[in-house]
Design a protein around this motif. Structure first.
Motif, PDB file in Angstrom:
ATOM      1  N   SER A  99      -4.368   4.731  -1.268  1.00  0.00           N
ATOM      2  CA  SER A  99      -3.715   3.818  -0.025  1.00  0.00           C
ATOM      3  C   SER A  99      -2.295   4.093   0.263  1.00  0.00           C
ATOM      4  CB  SER A  99      -3.971   2.086  -0.524  1.00  0.00           C
ATOM      5  OG  SER A  99      -2.761   2.104  -1.582  1.00  0.00           O
ATOM      6  N   VAL A 100      -1.674   4.729  -0.734  1.00  0.00           N
ATOM      7  CA  VAL A 100      -0.510   5.198  -0.560  1.00  0.00           C
ATOM      8  C   VAL A 100      -0.475   6.416   0.355  1.00  0.00           C
ATOM      9  CG1 VAL A 100       1.604   6.013  -1.386  1.00  0.00           C
ATOM     10  CG2 VAL A 100       0.525   4.241  -3.049  1.00  0.00           C
ATOM     11  N   VAL A 101      -1.477   7.210   0.164  1.00  0.00           N
ATOM     12  CA  VAL A 101      -1.512   8.469   0.999  1.00  0.00           C
ATOM     13  C   VAL A 101      -1.639   8.020   2.535  1.00  0.00           C
ATOM     14  CG1 VAL A 101      -2.981  10.523   1.553  1.00  0.00           C
ATOM     15  CG2 VAL A 101      -2.434  10.042  -0.868  1.00  0.00           C
ATOM     16  N   LEU A 102      -2.634   7.056   2.705  1.00  0.00           N
ATOM     17  CA  LEU A 102      -2.840   6.624   3.906  1.00  0.00           C
ATOM     18  C   LEU A 102      -1.696   5.798   4.649  1.00  0.00           C
ATOM     19  CD1 LEU A 102      -5.234   5.736   5.988  1.00  0.00           C
ATOM     20  CD2 LEU A 102      -5.418   3.506   4.802  1.00  0.00           C
ATOM     21  N   ALA A 103      -0.833   5.068   3.841  1.00  0.00           N
ATOM     22  CA  ALA A 103       0.179   4.315   4.196  1.00  0.00           C
ATOM     23  C   ALA A 103       1.469   5.259   4.675  1.00  0.00           C
ATOM     24  CB  ALA A 103       0.765   3.223   3.487  1.00  0.00           C
ATOM     25  N   VAL A 104       1.659   6.272   3.930  1.00  0.00           N
ATOM     26  CA  VAL A 104       2.838   7.096   3.880  1.00  0.00           C
ATOM     27  C   VAL A 104       2.400   8.127   5.166  1.00  0.00           C
ATOM     28  CG1 VAL A 104       4.134   8.854   2.685  1.00  0.00           C
ATOM     29  CG2 VAL A 104       3.641   6.881   1.747  1.00  0.00           C
ATOM     30  N   MET A 105       1.330   8.558   5.193  1.00  0.00           N
ATOM     31  CA  MET A 105       1.251   9.506   6.404  1.00  0.00           C
ATOM     32  C   MET A 105       0.875   8.717   7.744  1.00  0.00           C
ATOM     33  SD  MET A 105      -2.375  11.959   5.068  1.00  0.00           S
ATOM     34  CE  MET A 105      -2.469  12.822   6.894  1.00  0.00           C
ATOM     35  N   TYR A 106       0.778   7.545   7.760  1.00  0.00           N
ATOM     36  CA  TYR A 106       0.913   6.872   8.723  1.00  0.00           C
ATOM     37  C   TYR A 106       2.504   6.795   9.211  1.00  0.00           C
ATOM     38  CZ  TYR A 106       1.811   2.466  11.658  1.00  0.00           C
ATOM     39  OH  TYR A 106       2.120   1.690  12.702  1.00  0.00           O
TER      40      TYR A 106
ATOM     41  N   GLY B  34       1.099  -1.193   0.191  1.00  0.00           N
ATOM     42  CA  GLY B  34       0.093   0.155   0.008  1.00  0.00           C
ATOM     43  C   GLY B  34       0.763   1.377   0.195  1.00  0.00           C
ATOM     44  N   ALA B  35       1.980   1.189   0.732  1.00  0.00           N
ATOM     45  CA  ALA B  35       2.746   2.433   0.816  1.00  0.00           C
ATOM     46  C   ALA B  35       3.705   2.518  -0.551  1.00  0.00           C
ATOM     47  CB  ALA B  35       3.853   2.371   1.950  1.00  0.00           C
ATOM     48  N   ILE B  36       3.866   1.571  -1.201  1.00  0.00           N
ATOM     49  CA  ILE B  36       4.823   1.502  -2.556  1.00  0.00           C
ATOM     50  C   ILE B  36       4.128   1.605  -3.724  1.00  0.00           C
ATOM     51  CG2 ILE B  36       6.596   0.252  -3.818  1.00  0.00           C
ATOM     52  CD1 ILE B  36       7.037  -1.228  -1.521  1.00  0.00           C
ATOM     53  N   VAL B  37       3.149   0.898  -4.098  1.00  0.00           N
ATOM     54  CA  VAL B  37       2.412   0.994  -5.498  1.00  0.00           C
ATOM     55  C   VAL B  37       1.308   1.994  -5.424  1.00  0.00           C
ATOM     56  CG1 VAL B  37       1.256  -0.414  -7.163  1.00  0.00           C
ATOM     57  CG2 VAL B  37       2.894  -1.496  -5.592  1.00  0.00           C
ATOM     58  N   GLY B  38       1.551   3.172  -6.339  1.00  0.00           N
ATOM     59  CA  GLY B  38       0.899   4.207  -6.568  1.00  0.00           C
ATOM     60  C   GLY B  38       1.125   5.036  -7.457  1.00  0.00           C
ATOM     61  N   THR B  39       1.577   6.400  -7.041  1.00  0.00           N
ATOM     62  CA  THR B  39       1.717   7.356  -8.279  1.00  0.00           C
ATOM     63  C   THR B  39       3.035   7.069  -8.994  1.00  0.00           C
ATOM     64  OG1 THR B  39       0.895   9.096  -6.698  1.00  0.00           O
ATOM     65  CG2 THR B  39       2.510   9.710  -8.564  1.00  0.00           C
ATOM     66  N   GLY B  40       3.871   6.231  -8.433  1.00  0.00           N
ATOM     67  CA  GLY B  40       5.352   6.072  -9.036  1.00  0.00           C
ATOM     68  C   GLY B  40       4.876   5.206 -10.493  1.00  0.00           C
ATOM     69  N   ILE B  41       4.119   4.176 -10.310  1.00  0.00           N
ATOM     70  CA  ILE B  41       3.881   3.541 -11.454  1.00  0.00           C
ATOM     71  C   ILE B  41       2.531   3.878 -12.293  1.00  0.00           C
ATOM     72  CG2 ILE B  41       2.319   1.642 -10.328  1.00  0.00           C
ATOM     73  CD1 ILE B  41       4.757   1.105 -13.085  1.00  0.00           C
ATOM     74  N   PHE B  42       1.608   4.484 -11.549  1.00  0.00           N
ATOM     75  CA  PHE B  42       0.320   4.863 -12.408  1.00  0.00           C
ATOM     76  C   PHE B  42       0.435   6.115 -13.013  1.00  0.00           C
ATOM     77  CE2 PHE B  42      -1.968   1.742  -9.535  1.00  0.00           C
ATOM     78  CZ  PHE B  42      -2.588   1.047 -10.254  1.00  0.00           C
TER      79      PHE B  42
ATOM     80  N   TYR C 244       8.435  11.215   3.646  1.00  0.00           N
ATOM     81  CA  TYR C 244       7.167  10.515   3.977  1.00  0.00           C
ATOM     82  C   TYR C 244       5.924  11.886   3.772  1.00  0.00           C
ATOM     83  CZ  TYR C 244       8.891   6.476   6.054  1.00  0.00           C
ATOM     84  OH  TYR C 244       9.659   5.296   6.284  1.00  0.00           O
ATOM     85  N   GLY C 245       6.363  13.193   4.202  1.00  0.00           N
ATOM     86  CA  GLY C 245       5.447  14.139   4.202  1.00  0.00           C
ATOM     87  C   GLY C 245       5.449  14.778   2.809  1.00  0.00           C
TER      88      GLY C 245
ATOM     89  N   GLY D 270       8.566   3.850  -0.041  1.00  0.00           N
ATOM     90  CA  GLY D 270       7.493   3.324   0.668  1.00  0.00           C
ATOM     91  C   GLY D 270       7.979   2.125   1.566  1.00  0.00           C
ATOM     92  N   PHE D 271       8.700   1.384   0.980  1.00  0.00           N
ATOM     93  CA  PHE D 271       8.938  -0.066   1.500  1.00  0.00           C
ATOM     94  C   PHE D 271       9.589   0.217   3.017  1.00  0.00           C
ATOM     95  CE2 PHE D 271      13.155   0.497  -0.169  1.00  0.00           C
ATOM     96  CZ  PHE D 271      14.129   0.092   0.741  1.00  0.00           C
TER      97      PHE D 271
END
Length: 479
Positions: free
Chosen positions: A320-327, A42-50, A119-120, A237-238
């Motif tokens: 999901s990346v926003v959620l995991a990275v904010m965490y 959830g923290a990794i796969v997101g904006t970078g690939i999409f 992260y921020g 994110g990993f």
């Protein structure tokens, strides 16, 4: 005057202060291995690939597959180091705490400062990418999009990016409800986006043409390196997995396992997505397209329905990346606050939800600002170089702690030591070089500001000065 070396916290101090082998500082252990792997994905796969895939293709052409592998190799060596340290020192501070235990307080603060960037600011970049795909989804479903004035910052022809702010607010709302709820949501979104990317690969490979891969590396090794520097953002994110050290069941086993599983899974997925996208349309058609995956599916299927499904997957994935990275961001600040290097408000945990509520809302408010007004390209490059610098420090920390604390229990040990962390440092520096001199200047300025903040606040309020840990020598605040 006490030497600066006394401002090093031992791993034993960090574990005792956080309660890492029990319940961590008011936090509850609710995440198992499966949830932790989903959290990492959830923290990794997101904006970078999409979103970022098109930028990497613009630099490297069809050789972007090599760029993804090069970025992955950098991550693998560093992942070994994170796995060893995450299993040995399972606390919320992640790289910050690892630096504190090996290189001392000054270095730890600057690592924490860079983590604020990683992260921020990456939350802001990810939120901007979410806004782009939200418009694609709206176009597919209704034929209508949000006006540019409300869906892009000033640098991209708009006024304020409202969707980017909204997704940050939604993530913060879920995070303050509790870790169990956040982990469940992240797991569901991780499974969904992996499924959608697998479907994308099937569609792309159905229209694969070998001729689209030629010329393979038109821009040579320079293009591959530049592409790898951009592609590296896709792997950020990993390391957030280690920020969950105080909320994971059996962290000494599960943290190393989750890191290695995530890197392997994500690398295979990224290479397959890049190869299928270029094989279907060619590098020129994919390059510089903000919603490239939707474009590929639309072109291959001849319908906007498939592109709409990809856009939906991207909206879910990036949220999901926003959620995991904010965490991860809130847990880094909690550790820094625990040490007195940032104000104490960041370490307060709600007894009702067992989450740092004030911390979460402050983070959301601060980073909603660049999300609303900043350009994606600016924050991506700066985040990349800051993250690479932190990873280099983590590789160094492994070598320092192996020598200084050989007796430390390690559930995972870096293979081919010390070659592996040395190669990790080398690859990090190599990709940092590929970000360009403008990014280097921005990063240098960022570090100067961080040094001044530490000198003006962190050094004087450090708990090692105001309330030294038991058995630690007091440190002069004038040091």
């Amino acid at each position: 005057m006490t030497p600066s070396a006394s401002r090093i916290k031992t791993p034993q101090q960090l574990l005792a202060e956080s309660g890492a082998d029990l319940e961590g500082h008011g936090l509850k252990r609710t995440m198992g291995l499966f949830q932790l792997v989903c959290f990492g994905v959830g923290a990794i796969v997101g904006t970078g690939i999409f979103v970022g895939l098109s930028d990497s293709v613009a630099e490297a052409g069809p050789a972007v597959v090599i760029s993804f592998v090069l970025a992955a190799v950098t991550c693998v060596f560093t992942a070994f180091s994170f796995a060893e340290l995450g299993g040995a020192i399972p606390v919320s501070g992640s790289s910050y705490s690892f630096a504190y235990a090996s290189l001392g307080e000054r270095a730890a603060f600057l690592v924490g400062w860079c983590l604020l960037l990683e992260y921020g600011v990456s939350v802001s970049a990810v939120a901007v990418g979410w806004s782009q795909y939200l418009n694609e989804l709206l176009e597919s479903l209704t034929g209508w999009q949000l006006p540019a004035a409300l869906s892009a910052g000033p640098g991209e022809g708009g006024v304020v990016n409202v969707p980017a702010v909204v997704v940050i607010a939604l993530a913060a709302t879920l995070l303050v409800r509790g870790v169990r709820e956040s982990a469940r949501a992240t797991a569901a979104m991780a499974i969904l986006k992996i499924g959608i990317l697998i479907v994308f690969c099937a569609v792309g490979f159905s229209a694969f043409r070998a001729g689209h891969l030629s010329p393979f590396a038109e821009n040579g090794m320079a293009g591959i390196t530049a592409g790898a520097s951009v592609a590296f953002f896709s792997y950020i994110g990993f390391d957030a997995i280690t920020t969950a050290g105080e909320e994971v069941k059996n962290p000494r086993r599960n943290i190393p396992l989750a890191i290695l599983i995530c890197i392997g899974l994500v690398t295979l997925l990224y290479c397959a997505v890049a190869l299928s996208a270029i094989g279907a349309l060619g590098a020129e058609a994919v390059a510089d397209q903000p919603a490239a995956l939707s474009l590929v599916v639309d072109q291959v299927t001849g319908s906007s329905v498939g592109g709409g499904i990809i856009a939906f997957g991207a909206v879910v994935a990036i949220a999901s990346v926003v959620l995991a990275v904010m965490y991860g961001q809130t847990r880094i600040l909690m550790s820094m606050s625990r040490d007195g290097l940032v104000p104490r408000v960041f370490e307060r945990v709600s007894p009702r939800s067992a989450t740092p509520v004030a911390n979460t809302w402050i983070v959301a408010a601060v980073f909603a600002v660049p999300a609303a007004f900043a350009s994606l390209d600016v924050v991506v490059n700066l985040t990349t170089i800051g993250t690479l610098a932190v990873m280099a420090v983590v590789n160094l920390a492994v070598m320092v702690l192996r020598r200084r604390n050989p007796e430390l229990p390690r559930s995972f040990r870096v293979p081919l030591f010390p070659l592996s962390p040395i190669l990790g440092i080398g690859f990090c520096l190599y990709l940092m070089w590929g970000t360009g001199w403008t990014t280097w200047l921005q990063f240098a300025g960022f570090l100067v500001v961080g040094t001044l903040v530490y000198a003006g606040y962190g050094r004087r309020h450090s708990r090692l000065v105001t309330a030294p840990s038991e058995g630690a020598a007091p440190v002069s605040p004038a040091e």
